[in-house]
Design a protein around this motif. Sequence first.
Motif, PDB file in Angstrom:
ATOM      1  N   MET A 108       1.277   2.866  -0.692  1.00  9.29           N
ATOM      2  CA  MET A 108       2.275   1.838  -0.029  1.00  9.29           C
ATOM      3  C   MET A 108       1.983   1.468   1.521  1.00  9.29           C
ATOM      4  O   MET A 108       1.595   2.666   2.327  1.00  9.29           O
ATOM      5  N   ILE A 109       2.367   0.487   2.021  1.00  8.35           N
ATOM      6  CA  ILE A 109       2.100   0.298   3.535  1.00  8.35           C
ATOM      7  C   ILE A 109       3.206   0.630   4.322  1.00  8.35           C
ATOM      8  O   ILE A 109       4.483   0.324   3.793  1.00  8.35           O
ATOM      9  N   GLU A 110       2.940   1.536   5.162  1.00  9.95           N
ATOM     10  CA  GLU A 110       4.043   2.179   6.091  1.00  9.95           C
ATOM     11  C   GLU A 110       4.264   1.163   7.178  1.00  9.95           C
ATOM     12  O   GLU A 110       3.174   0.802   7.892  1.00  9.95           O
ATOM     13  N   GLU A 152      10.791  -4.776   8.491  1.00  9.11           N
ATOM     14  CA  GLU A 152      11.709  -5.096   7.433  1.00  9.11           C
ATOM     15  C   GLU A 152      11.471  -6.217   6.783  1.00  9.11           C
ATOM     16  O   GLU A 152      11.371  -7.312   7.282  1.00  9.11           O
ATOM     17  N   LEU A 153      11.212  -6.086   5.352  1.00 11.50           N
ATOM     18  CA  LEU A 153      11.160  -7.311   4.436  1.00 11.50           C
ATOM     19  C   LEU A 153      12.630  -7.675   4.040  1.00 11.50           C
ATOM     20  O   LEU A 153      13.342  -6.822   3.371  1.00 11.50           O
ATOM     21  N   VAL A 154      12.878  -8.919   4.200  1.00 13.64           N
ATOM     22  CA  VAL A 154      14.265  -9.508   3.759  1.00 13.64           C
ATOM     23  C   VAL A 154      13.897 -10.216   2.632  1.00 13.64           C
ATOM     24  O   VAL A 154      13.153 -11.598   3.115  1.00 13.64           O
ATOM     25  N   ASP A 155      14.466 -10.208   1.479  1.00 17.49           N
ATOM     26  CA  ASP A 155      14.275 -10.999   0.488  1.00 17.49           C
ATOM     27  C   ASP A 155      14.584 -12.532   0.609  1.00 17.49           C
ATOM     28  O   ASP A 155      15.700 -12.597   1.130  1.00 17.49           O
ATOM     29  N   ASP A 177      10.011 -17.024   6.275  1.00 21.36           N
ATOM     30  CA  ASP A 177      10.066 -15.738   6.975  1.00 21.36           C
ATOM     31  C   ASP A 177       9.694 -14.466   6.082  1.00 21.36           C
ATOM     32  O   ASP A 177       8.835 -13.770   6.861  1.00 21.36           O
ATOM     33  N   PHE A 178       9.757 -14.485   4.814  1.00 18.44           N
ATOM     34  CA  PHE A 178       9.270 -13.257   4.122  1.00 18.44           C
ATOM     35  C   PHE A 178       7.751 -13.404   4.334  1.00 18.44           C
ATOM     36  O   PHE A 178       7.268 -12.370   4.586  1.00 18.44           O
ATOM     37  N   GLN A 179       7.195 -14.296   3.885  1.00 17.95           N
ATOM     38  CA  GLN A 179       5.702 -14.507   4.097  1.00 17.95           C
ATOM     39  C   GLN A 179       5.086 -14.331   5.522  1.00 17.95           C
ATOM     40  O   GLN A 179       4.153 -13.444   5.649  1.00 17.95           O
ATOM     41  N   ARG A 180       5.982 -14.494   6.646  1.00 23.02           N
ATOM     42  CA  ARG A 180       5.497 -13.914   7.905  1.00 23.02           C
ATOM     43  C   ARG A 180       5.694 -12.671   7.995  1.00 23.02           C
ATOM     44  O   ARG A 180       4.688 -12.005   8.594  1.00 23.02           O
ATOM     45  N   ASP A 181       6.522 -11.950   7.690  1.00 27.22           N
ATOM     46  CA  ASP A 181       6.643 -10.472   7.803  1.00 27.22           C
ATOM     47  C   ASP A 181       5.776  -9.814   6.813  1.00 27.22           C
ATOM     48  O   ASP A 181       5.437  -8.758   7.322  1.00 27.22           O
ATOM     49  N   VAL A 182       5.432 -10.332   5.615  1.00 30.10           N
ATOM     50  CA  VAL A 182       4.228  -9.658   4.986  1.00 30.10           C
ATOM     51  C   VAL A 182       3.081  -9.588   5.808  1.00 30.10           C
ATOM     52  O   VAL A 182       2.541  -8.682   5.936  1.00 30.10           O
ATOM     53  N   LEU A 183       2.760 -10.787   6.397  1.00 30.97           N
ATOM     54  CA  LEU A 183       1.547 -10.676   7.183  1.00 30.97           C
ATOM     55  C   LEU A 183       1.692  -9.551   8.186  1.00 30.97           C
ATOM     56  O   LEU A 183       0.726  -8.802   8.628  1.00 30.97           O
ATOM     57  N   ARG A 184       2.854  -9.597   8.937  1.00 31.30           N
ATOM     58  CA  ARG A 184       2.937  -8.423  10.182  1.00 31.30           C
ATOM     59  C   ARG A 184       2.774  -6.959   9.415  1.00 31.30           C
ATOM     60  O   ARG A 184       2.197  -6.444   9.998  1.00 31.30           O
ATOM     61  N   ARG A 185       3.469  -6.856   8.330  1.00 29.47           N
ATOM     62  CA  ARG A 185       3.287  -5.509   7.690  1.00 29.47           C
ATOM     63  C   ARG A 185       1.868  -5.373   7.482  1.00 29.47           C
ATOM     64  O   ARG A 185       1.499  -4.026   7.374  1.00 29.47           O
ATOM     65  N   ASP A 199      -7.605   1.010   4.251  1.00 32.44           N
ATOM     66  CA  ASP A 199      -7.179   2.374   4.254  1.00 32.44           C
ATOM     67  C   ASP A 199      -6.561   2.490   2.680  1.00 32.44           C
ATOM     68  O   ASP A 199      -5.754   3.654   2.837  1.00 32.44           O
ATOM     69  N   GLY A 200      -6.863   1.754   2.168  1.00 26.66           N
ATOM     70  CA  GLY A 200      -6.173   1.934   0.516  1.00 26.66           C
ATOM     71  C   GLY A 200      -4.714   1.510   0.586  1.00 26.66           C
ATOM     72  O   GLY A 200      -4.122   1.700  -0.449  1.00 26.66           O
ATOM     73  N   ALA A 201      -4.177   0.904   1.548  1.00 25.75           N
ATOM     74  CA  ALA A 201      -2.613   0.649   1.473  1.00 25.75           C
ATOM     75  C   ALA A 201      -2.407  -0.754   0.637  1.00 25.75           C
ATOM     76  O   ALA A 201      -3.217  -1.651   0.713  1.00 25.75           O
ATOM     77  N   VAL A 202      -1.520  -0.491  -0.170  1.00 24.49           N
ATOM     78  CA  VAL A 202      -1.337  -1.521  -0.935  1.00 24.49           C
ATOM     79  C   VAL A 202       0.341  -2.093  -0.857  1.00 24.49           C
ATOM     80  O   VAL A 202       1.083  -1.320  -0.408  1.00 24.49           O
ATOM     81  N   GLY A 203       0.776  -3.184  -1.397  1.00 23.69           N
ATOM     82  CA  GLY A 203       2.056  -3.438  -1.535  1.00 23.69           C
ATOM     83  C   GLY A 203       2.340  -4.427  -0.508  1.00 23.69           C
ATOM     84  O   GLY A 203       1.565  -4.749   0.446  1.00 23.69           O
ATOM     85  N   ASP A 204       3.536  -4.896  -0.219  1.00 21.85           N
ATOM     86  CA  ASP A 204       4.015  -5.806   0.711  1.00 21.85           C
ATOM     87  C   ASP A 204       4.549  -4.990   1.987  1.00 21.85           C
ATOM     88  O   ASP A 204       4.380  -5.267   3.002  1.00 21.85           O
TER      89      ASP A 204
END
Length: 178
Positions: A1-3, A7-10, A26-34, A173-178
């Motif tokens: 998982m990505i640390e 914060e992702l808000v559904d 906003d959710f899509q933008r925050d996923v890019l940030r993460r 780095d192997g990180a997966v997920g939103d």
Amino acid sequence: MIESTTELVDPPNAGNEVETLIGFLDFQRDVLRRKTEGVSADDLARALPPSALTLGGLLKHLALVEHMWFTEFFLGQEPSEPWASVDWDADHDWEFSSAAGESPAYLRSLFDAQVADSDRIMVEALARGGLDRLAIRARRGEEQVNLRWILVHLIEEYARHLGHADLLREAIDGAVGD
């Protein structure tokens, strides 16, 4: 998982049209940030051959996309810097290629500043005509699009590129997920 500190808000499950569209954008933008948090400059510039696409390039590209749709098309204004002085004929993928030489802090601040500007434009437009308000500039000689179309298009643009970001981040780095 990505640390991440982002914060992702559904998006709302039962919001009205505006709340739903903005929630998904906003959710899509925050996923890019993460996907780009905690990544070094070298890793933001790392491509997965045969593609030249990078996480840094995606940050800069999506900042450009926000600028184009809200500032250039919707408001009808000329491009501002850093976009205005680019020789797009010499390098039509300038935002992707130039990102490799820029710091993570710069790329993130460019993205965040453009998102804030887009949000300001969107809030003003919603107060003055809502989702049906037409863009000043037409798209490729076609009819003008409305704010609703722009929001749906941006959600689609982010969703497509977040698939790329998923692959790039996992390769780094192997990180997966939103």
